[in-house]
Design an enzyme around this catalytic site. Sequence first.
Site, PDB file in Angstrom:
ATOM      1  N   ASP A 255      -3.928   2.383  -5.098  1.00 47.95           N
ATOM      2  CA  ASP A 255      -2.605   2.375  -4.460  1.00 47.95           C
ATOM      3  C   ASP A 255      -2.298   1.110  -3.673  1.00 47.95           C
ATOM      4  O   ASP A 255      -1.409   1.108  -2.834  1.00 47.95           O
ATOM      5  CB  ASP A 255      -2.405   3.628  -3.591  1.00 47.95           C
ATOM      6  CG  ASP A 255      -2.911   3.448  -2.177  1.00 47.95           C
ATOM      7  OD1 ASP A 255      -3.909   2.730  -1.997  1.00 47.95           O
ATOM      8  OD2 ASP A 255      -2.293   4.005  -1.261  1.00 47.95           O
ATOM      9  N   GLU A 256      -3.018   0.025  -3.940  1.00 45.43           N
ATOM     10  CA  GLU A 256      -2.695  -1.200  -3.198  1.00 45.43           C
ATOM     11  C   GLU A 256      -2.864  -2.450  -4.066  1.00 45.43           C
ATOM     12  O   GLU A 256      -3.680  -2.477  -4.986  1.00 45.43           O
ATOM     13  CB  GLU A 256      -3.544  -1.325  -1.931  1.00 45.43           C
ATOM     14  CG  GLU A 256      -4.998  -1.330  -2.221  1.00 45.43           C
ATOM     15  CD  GLU A 256      -5.896  -1.587  -1.023  1.00 45.43           C
ATOM     16  OE1 GLU A 256      -5.511  -2.331  -0.107  1.00 45.43           O
ATOM     17  OE2 GLU A 256      -7.005  -1.058  -1.054  1.00 45.43           O
TER      18      GLU A 256
ATOM     19  N   ASP B 225       0.864  -1.189   0.000  1.00 46.60           N
ATOM     20  CA  ASP B 225       0.000   0.000   0.000  1.00 46.60           C
ATOM     21  C   ASP B 225       0.899   1.236   0.000  1.00 46.60           C
ATOM     22  O   ASP B 225       1.798   1.364   0.834  1.00 46.60           O
ATOM     23  CB  ASP B 225      -0.890  -0.029   1.254  1.00 46.60           C
ATOM     24  CG  ASP B 225      -1.961   1.052   1.219  1.00 46.60           C
ATOM     25  OD1 ASP B 225      -3.156   0.705   1.276  1.00 46.60           O
ATOM     26  OD2 ASP B 225      -1.620   2.249   1.149  1.00 46.60           O
TER      27      ASP B 225
HETATM   28  P1  TTP Z   1      -5.224   5.020   1.275  1.00 45.21           P
HETATM   29  O1  TTP Z   1      -4.193   3.997   0.986  1.00 45.21           O
HETATM   30  O2  TTP Z   1      -6.315   4.694   2.226  1.00 45.21           O
HETATM   31  O3  TTP Z   1      -4.540   6.363   1.840  1.00 45.21           O
HETATM   32  P2  TTP Z   1      -3.129   6.989   1.555  1.00 45.21           P
HETATM   33  O4  TTP Z   1      -2.358   6.219   0.557  1.00 45.21           O
HETATM   34  O5  TTP Z   1      -3.334   8.435   1.211  1.00 45.21           O
HETATM   35  O6  TTP Z   1      -2.425   6.958   2.969  1.00 45.21           O
HETATM   36  P3  TTP Z   1      -1.775   5.724   3.750  1.00 45.21           P
HETATM   37  O7  TTP Z   1      -0.334   6.095   3.900  1.00 45.21           O
HETATM   38  O8  TTP Z   1      -2.471   5.677   5.048  1.00 45.21           O
HETATM   39  O9  TTP Z   1      -1.985   4.506   2.917  1.00 45.21           O
HETATM   40  O10 TTP Z   1      -5.901   5.495  -0.069  1.00 45.21           O
HETATM   41  C1  TTP Z   1      -5.176   5.623  -1.281  1.00 45.21           C
HETATM   42  C2  TTP Z   1      -5.586   6.857  -2.043  1.00 45.21           C
HETATM   43  O11 TTP Z   1      -6.982   6.819  -2.308  1.00 45.21           O
HETATM   44  C3  TTP Z   1      -5.341   8.152  -1.275  1.00 45.21           C
HETATM   45  O12 TTP Z   1      -4.062   8.724  -1.514  1.00 45.21           O
HETATM   46  C4  TTP Z   1      -6.465   9.036  -1.712  1.00 45.21           C
HETATM   47  C5  TTP Z   1      -7.558   8.121  -2.189  1.00 45.21           C
HETATM   48  N1  TTP Z   1      -8.692   8.124  -1.239  1.00 45.21           N
HETATM   49  C6  TTP Z   1      -9.777   8.946  -1.499  1.00 45.21           C
HETATM   50  O13 TTP Z   1      -9.802   9.665  -2.508  1.00 45.21           O
HETATM   51  N2  TTP Z   1     -10.818   8.954  -0.601  1.00 45.21           N
HETATM   52  C7  TTP Z   1     -10.826   8.188   0.524  1.00 45.21           C
HETATM   53  O14 TTP Z   1     -11.790   8.238   1.320  1.00 45.21           O
HETATM   54  C8  TTP Z   1      -9.692   7.323   0.787  1.00 45.21           C
HETATM   55  C9  TTP Z   1      -9.653   6.461   2.024  1.00 45.21           C
HETATM   56  C10 TTP Z   1      -8.648   7.339  -0.122  1.00 45.21           C
HETATM   57 MG    MG Z   2      -2.108   4.127   0.775  1.00 43.06          MG
END
Ligand code: TTP
Ligand code: MG
Length: 351
Positions: free
Chosen positions: A108-109, A8
């Site tokens: 992103d995962e 992720d």
């Molecule tokens: P995440 O992996 O949940 O968040 P992140 O990558 O920003 O942070 P982390 O380091 O905790 O993993 O989500 C991936 C992307 O998806 C994030 O950059 C933005 C988008 N996203 C949204 O647009 N709305 C949302 O509610 C969430 C949870 C994520």
């Molecule tokens: Mg993330």
Amino acid sequence: MPIIMHVDMDSFFASVEINEKPELLEKPLVICVYSGRDEDSGAVATANYIARKYGVGSGLPIKFAKKMLVKTDAVFLPLRKDYYQDISTKIMRLIENYVDELEIASIDEAYCDMSSTKSFDEAGKLSMQIKEEIKKEFGLRCSIGIANTKVVAKIASDFNKPDGLTIVEDAVDFLSDLPIRKIGGLGPKAQEKLREFGIEKISDIRTFGKSKMCNLFGETLGTKLFEYANGIDDRKVLPHEKKQLHRIFTLSEDSRDIRFIHDNIMIAYGMVRDRAKKQFKTISLILVSDNLSTHTKSKTFDTMPSEKQVSDATSRLLSSFLEKNNDKLRRVGFGISNFYEQKEKSLSEYT
Ligand code: TTP
Ligand code: MG
């Protein structure tokens, strides 16, 4: 037992923006989805880790985020989804070069099967390499979890964010003290329901028992949640069709020596060929100069080329590149694409 990795990206959208605008590095950064109704209407897509310290995170109304960050030099940027998607695709392509199977779970995962590494130790080493390559190629960091099941791998990747690597050998022990919200698929309402019974930690679900979980959530969901709490999950990594495969690495020294470069490219070729599950027609040399410009030189054959054909083509492509270009090479790689299944010869072809 399979070995499964969950990757992720860390504060993905925000990190992509910071990469392009280094002046944002030390500031709280909020990526916004503006609804357009008025200037600040809309929600936060994500925030960098500095902004998160102020309580700002995904889903928060932009108006609240602005209030929370009012005394700071926070920057608010609009979402550029297509651009992030493009980078996401490239990152997934990089990861798929290292693993047996890759399943994209969101922008992103990804879940990856890496059972062929045969041990957590080897899987850990490979995932360090993946983290380094992502950092080198895209300037981005990610967090990785490795376990025998998807449910535990995902919890593990979140365990030590950012830039984390968590390997879970004993799933029951790892899960025990974690709060129930860590279990994927357990929504806020279900969590509330469990809290009414004093269930806060994952180990409490185990003590509560399967039959009580089924009474609360029904047979299917109750059983699943009980199994997840025990680290049991038989979901497989769903294969995704590979369109290309490549390996790229840094030379021990910058060079224009054709023999030295050729030999290194052939090492990359060996690695890629061993991972290919199908025949391929196209080969590509990936040549990165010491000024970091990247050049790709390809050749397509009628059928899968032999090692000798690959070696000869590599020499030709390389010498023509070095003739036209004065740069020294820093990184070299080898790619294959244009996959095809070799058809069994039909009986009529023998007669
Ligand atoms: P995440 O992996 O949940 O968040 P992140 O990558 O920003 O942070 P982390 O380091 O905790 O993993 O989500 C991936 C992307 O998806 C994030 O950059 C933005 C988008 N996203 C949204 O647009 N709305 C949302 O509610 C969430 C949870 C994520
Ligand atoms: Mg993330």
